[in-house]
Design a protein around this motif. Structure first.
Motif, PDB file in Angstrom:
ATOM      1  N   GLY B 309       9.298  -3.095   1.307  1.00 18.50           N
ATOM      2  CA  GLY B 309       9.421  -4.250   0.432  1.00 18.50           C
ATOM      3  C   GLY B 309       9.269  -3.859  -1.020  1.00 18.50           C
ATOM      4  N   ASN B 310       9.800  -4.711  -1.889  1.00 15.26           N
ATOM      5  CA  ASN B 310       9.775  -4.415  -3.309  1.00 15.26           C
ATOM      6  C   ASN B 310       8.780  -5.297  -4.047  1.00 15.26           C
ATOM      7  OD1 ASN B 310      10.547  -2.955  -5.469  1.00 15.26           O
ATOM      8  ND2 ASN B 310      12.554  -3.889  -5.699  1.00 15.26           N
ATOM      9  N   TRP B 311       8.140  -6.240  -3.330  1.00 21.42           N
ATOM     10  CA  TRP B 311       7.252  -7.170  -4.015  1.00 21.42           C
ATOM     11  C   TRP B 311       5.787  -6.889  -3.743  1.00 21.42           C
ATOM     12  CZ3 TRP B 311       8.126 -10.491  -7.877  1.00 21.42           C
ATOM     13  CH2 TRP B 311       9.466 -10.753  -8.184  1.00 21.42           C
ATOM     14  N   TRP B 312       5.437  -6.819  -2.460  1.00 17.46           N
ATOM     15  CA  TRP B 312       4.024  -6.624  -2.146  1.00 17.46           C
ATOM     16  C   TRP B 312       3.810  -5.253  -1.555  1.00 17.46           C
ATOM     17  CZ3 TRP B 312       1.506  -9.721  -4.902  1.00 17.46           C
ATOM     18  CH2 TRP B 312       1.975 -11.014  -5.118  1.00 17.46           C
ATOM     19  N   PRO B 313       2.758  -4.569  -1.975  1.00 17.66           N
ATOM     20  CA  PRO B 313       2.462  -3.276  -1.375  1.00 17.66           C
ATOM     21  C   PRO B 313       2.145  -3.456   0.111  1.00 17.66           C
ATOM     22  CG  PRO B 313       0.729  -3.952  -2.927  1.00 17.66           C
ATOM     23  CD  PRO B 313       1.815  -4.949  -3.025  1.00 17.66           C
ATOM     24  N   THR B 314       2.763  -2.636   0.957  1.00 13.59           N
ATOM     25  CA  THR B 314       2.500  -2.745   2.385  1.00 13.59           C
ATOM     26  C   THR B 314       1.260  -1.941   2.727  1.00 13.59           C
ATOM     27  OG1 THR B 314       4.301  -1.190   2.440  1.00 13.59           O
ATOM     28  CG2 THR B 314       4.661  -3.290   3.529  1.00 13.59           C
ATOM     29  N   LYS B 315       0.539  -2.422   3.709  1.00 13.43           N
ATOM     30  CA  LYS B 315      -0.717  -1.778   4.084  1.00 13.43           C
ATOM     31  C   LYS B 315      -0.426  -0.365   4.580  1.00 13.43           C
ATOM     32  CE  LYS B 315      -5.195  -3.097   5.228  1.00 13.43           C
ATOM     33  NZ  LYS B 315      -5.571  -3.052   3.841  1.00 13.43           N
ATOM     34  N   GLU B 316       0.462  -0.279   5.547  1.00 15.22           N
ATOM     35  CA  GLU B 316       0.812   1.034   6.075  1.00 15.22           C
ATOM     36  C   GLU B 316       2.319   1.201   6.002  1.00 15.22           C
ATOM     37  OE1 GLU B 316       0.274   2.960  10.319  1.00 15.22           O
ATOM     38  OE2 GLU B 316      -1.602   2.553   9.286  1.00 15.22           O
ATOM     39  N   PRO B 317       2.822   1.886   4.982  1.00 18.87           N
ATOM     40  CA  PRO B 317       4.275   1.998   4.863  1.00 18.87           C
ATOM     41  C   PRO B 317       4.863   2.661   6.103  1.00 18.87           C
ATOM     42  CG  PRO B 317       3.154   3.470   3.333  1.00 18.87           C
ATOM     43  CD  PRO B 317       2.110   2.626   3.953  1.00 18.87           C
ATOM     44  N   LYS B 318       5.968   2.084   6.571  1.00 21.83           N
ATOM     45  CA  LYS B 318       6.554   2.556   7.820  1.00 21.83           C
ATOM     46  C   LYS B 318       7.259   3.895   7.614  1.00 21.83           C
ATOM     47  CE  LYS B 318       9.361   0.767  11.560  1.00 21.83           C
ATOM     48  NZ  LYS B 318      10.723   0.299  11.670  1.00 21.83           N
ATOM     49  N   MET B 319       7.800   4.083   6.437  1.00 24.23           N
ATOM     50  CA  MET B 319       8.592   5.285   6.213  1.00 24.23           C
ATOM     51  C   MET B 319       8.236   5.949   4.891  1.00 24.23           C
ATOM     52  SD  MET B 319      12.327   3.979   7.161  1.00 24.23           S
ATOM     53  CE  MET B 319      12.543   2.958   8.609  1.00 24.23           C
TER      54      MET B 319
END
Lengths: 315, 486
Positions: B309-319
């Motif tokens: 995503g480009n808006w919210w930081p993801t907890k655990e980035p998938k890639m």
């Protein structure tokens, strides 16, 4: 390695050096009698530039093309709205402050909405936003001049341990900004975006989220500055923010923040803000007319940027 | 054809050597083009095709060897043009802000005097009608307003057009890559007519059918050398693919022929024309192969951008993503090695949004040791490192994250062999620990390290190869249109 670090910390040195030189020459010209008075006045007036400058610095860090021109209008609107709501009552001071911050958040969101949704470059988006905001300020103000609450205005104009209260507030904001920039994840993110937006995206940084927060932050600081300035000068005026448009950008640039983005520093904003005020008072002391004063101010600013720029040409 | 009397040479390069740094682009290659013949030039990426074209058209002076035009030794772009050498480049070279006639003026300096605009217009229109009968191009329009295919047609027409002097040799570098089958057939028919009337053509194409049907003679290049030069009638698709393949068989590491159980960790339909879905299972190294620029990078970007995503930081980035072009989308030039390494994993290294400098230092020291980043201090600027070591930092950046899938966009370009071996070793151990890698590579040796390979052609997946089927011959066959029949 230590050599590299000290070299990297250098850009702000120049603005401080310039400020000190101007201070010394002014005090020397008056025979030392103005030392305390000049210092206090400088700290007071520099405080306002520092607060808006810090906000502008975060935006400029985002990289080429990022700039917030709605700073003066935001200051005016938050000042007028807050004074109107407080209506000279001391009990309403906190409500007025919260309202000013809310105005800042709303304008920041509006700015980024224009940039993102309508795909307008920030320079045009924030300029058009400032027309809307300024019109709003005219509409709320309607020509009346409301005084700030007594307690607030005496706080804004008095000193603690000989240091102006507004300068202490600017110091607090600067420390927080420094921590945010140097120690937090957010600071790393804006620096990364400023260096290469695409690389930042591929490193997993949420670009839109980070830029949005930055524009909101800048507007909130401008609104806060408007609130303080209106309280300090005994009322809001429609043109009260005007000189802070160029000022907010000039202090960032003279302070050694890279205009190309990615590299910024908080101390430089202090040096530059003090310097900008000192130059004007020095030329006043020498008794120059307004025209000569403006020309000399411009020339001195160019000289400082050139002196500081020589270092950064390494990039 | 009567070959008993050799026809006169139009252009010839003999024993040409060109090196870019340590890379030998041409290593003693010979290419001779005679009058009234069409020479087909084939070879995989990096074989030296474009380099030898640039040598013949005068744009590049060889470090060794000789160039001659019509039997006379000479060099330089203007000399080449004076000898009637014209070149249609793969990357279109028209000026987009000028009209078609004005572009003709740029390429033909003979087009001068009053009324050059009208004459240029007539010239190009006539040639277009000649090559592509029934085309609908308005030659008075600005090039910008034309489609990619139309621009390519205009460029071809301008190159074949004769102002003062007719062209003797026209070099066509992938001329049909943006043309559809009908236009390509028209062009090939015109090439035969042009050759029939005494002209010469050097044709480069990855569509083998075109090469086989149009050329009189086919030259196969590999690793900067010419490995085959025979009449077209002696080739068929299979023999051509074999000639392009490598002679020496390198040994890949042994793949555990594991059966995949459970759900794939990734499954996407990339392009409507793709014959397979792109799938990846846990712990697998998936290769994206094919000729360069056939949609592999775009596929990786599509997979990455749709997941993050480009808006919210993801907890655990998938890639995580390892860039191939360090300057464009990898390194942050103002930062230290340390900051460049930790940027993608800051979430795990911070408490209450503030970065923990001790843990950041620990992680960077661990990766410095593991991937052998050659620097005395991780606080040194990233640009103090050599290219290969910068690339290692980008690898470490991706591997230091908790992401289960790592995408790699041809990251080994320009990396020395020692570094490569170190990184391969780490990839293997990370994969056996359960990480999935999706790896676009232009190097066959790397593709052979993969468990499964998707071959790309024209932006879509053309074939899927698994296990022992991953051979250079199979990859090449799938990369070249028409090769699939072999």
């Amino acid at each position: 390695m230590n050599g590299m670090r000290t070299l990297g910390a250098k850009p702000w040195i120049w603005s401080f050096a310039a400020a000190v030189i101007v201070w010394v020459t002014t005090v020397w010209f008056t025979g030392g009698s103005s030392a305390v008075g000049l210092s206090q006045a400088t700290l007071t007036f520099a405080a306002f530039s520092i607060i808006v400058g810090v906000g502008q610095m975060f935006v400029i860090t985002l990289g080429p093309g990022n700039i917030d021109l709605s700073v003066p209008a935001t200051m005016t609107l938050s000042g007028t709205v807050a004074l109107k709501v407080m209506d000279v009552q001391d009990s309403m001071i906190l409500v007025g402050l919260l309202l000013a911050i809310f105005v800042g958040i709303a304008i920041g969101m509006g700015n980024y909405a224009l940039i993102k949704l309508l795909r307008i470059p920030p320079i045009i988006a924030t300029l058009s936003m400032s027309f809307i905001v300024q019109s709003f300020a005219i509409w709320t103000n309607r020509g009346l001049r409301i005084k700030p609450p007594e307690m607030l205005s005496s706080f804004a104009t008095s000193y603690t341990f000989g240091i102006p209260n507004v300068a202490l507030i600017a110091l607090l904001i600067s420390v927080l900004a420094w921590v945010l920039l140097e120690k937090s994840v957010y600071g790393r993110r804006i620096s990364a975006i400023g260096q290469s937006s695409f690389a930042a995206r591929m490193a997993g940084i949420p670009i839109d989220g980070t830029r949005f927060v930055t524009y909101v932050l800048c507007s909130v600081l401008a609104a806060l500055c408007g609130y303080l300035l209106a309280s300090f000068s005994g009322g809001a005026a429609l043109n009260m923010g005007a000189e802070y448009l160029l000022m907010s950008i000039a202090v960032v640039v003279i302070g050694g923040t890279a205009v190309a983005g990615g590299n910024s520093n908080v101390p430089g904003i202090w040096g530059a803000s003090l310097f900008m005020f000192l130059v004007v008072s020095m030329l006043n002391t020498y008794g120059f007319g307004a025209g000569v004063r403006l020309i000399l101010t411009g020339l001195i600013i160019i000289a400082v940027i050139l002196a500081a720029g020589g270092r950064k040409a390494l990039r | 054809m009567n070959e008993s009397v050799p026809k006169p040479e139009v252009a010839a390069a003999r024993g040409v050597k060109v090196a870019f740094g340590a890379v030998k682009a041409l290593d003693g290659a010979d290419l001779i083009i005679r009058q009234s013949e069409c020479v087909g030039l084939v070879g995989h990426n990096g074989a030296g095709k474009s380099t030898i074209v640039n040598v013949i058209n005068g744009g590049l002076s060889p470090h060794e060897g000789t160039i001659s035009y019509g039997g006379v030794e000479a060099q330089g772009i203007s000399t080449a043009r004076a000898h009637g050498i014209r070149c249609v480049f793969q990357e279109l070279s028209l000026c987009p802000n000028l009209t078609v006639a004005e572009n003709a003026r740029v390429m033909h300096s003979d087009l001068k005097g009053s009324g050059w605009r009208r004459r240029g217009l007539e010239l190009v229109t006539q040639k277009l009608d000649d090559i592509f009968p029934g085309h609908a191009i308005d030659c008075e329009s600005v090039v910008e307003d034309l489609s990619i295919a139309e621009r390519q047609m205009v460029e071809i027409a301008i190159s074949f057009a004769a102002v003062a002097e007719a062209p003797k040799l026209v070099i066509l570098d992938e001329p049909t890559s943006s043309l559809d089958a009908g236009l390509a057939a028209q062009l090939m028919a015109y090439v035969r007519r042009f050759v029939g009337s005494g002209g010469s053509v050097l044709l480069i194409s990855h569509i083998l059918g075109e090469i086989l049907s149009t050329s009189d003679r086919i030259v196969v290049m590999k690793d900067g050398k010419v490995v085959a030069d025979r009449p077209a009638s002696e080739f068929d698709t299979r023999r051509l693919v074999e000639a392009m393949g490598s002679v020496v068989r390198h040994q890949g590491w042994e793949r555990a022929a594991k059966a995949h159980s459970g759900q794939p960790v990734l499954s996407v339909q990339l392009h409507p024309r793709s014959s397979h879905r792109l799938q990846a299972f846990g712990g697998e190294i998936v290769g994206l192969a094919g000729l360069g620029g056939h949609g592999q990078t775009e596929a990786l970007l599509e997979i990455y951008l749709s997941a993050n995503g480009n808006w919210w930081p993801t907890k655990e980035p998938k890639m995580a993503f390892v860039a191939g072009d360090r300057a464009l989308n990898g390194a942050f030039p103002l930062w230290s090695i340390l900051k460049n390494l930790s940027i993608s994993s800051l979430k795990g290294l911070s408490k209450r949004k503030l970065i923990d400098p001790v843990r950041e230092q620990e992680v960077s020291e661990r990766w410095k040791k593991r991937i052998e980043i050659r620097t005395p201090d991780m606080h040194n600027p990233i640009l103090s490192l050599s290219g290969g070591n910068q690339q290692k930092v980008l690898f470490a950046r991706a591997l230091a994250t908790t992401s289960k899938i790592v995408l790699m966009d041809d990251p080994m370009r320009g990396v020395d062999i020692g570094t490569k071996q170190e990184v391969y070793e780490i990839l293997r151990s990370e994969a056996s620990a359960g990480r999935t890698f999706i790896w676009y590579s232009t190097e066959m040796d790397e593709i052979r390290l993969c468990d499964r390979v998707y071959v790309f052609r024209d932006g879509a997946i053309a074939d899927e190869l698994v296990g022992a089927d991953i051979t250079e011959a199979n990859v090449l066959a799938a990369s070249f249109a028409g090769g699939a029949a072999a």
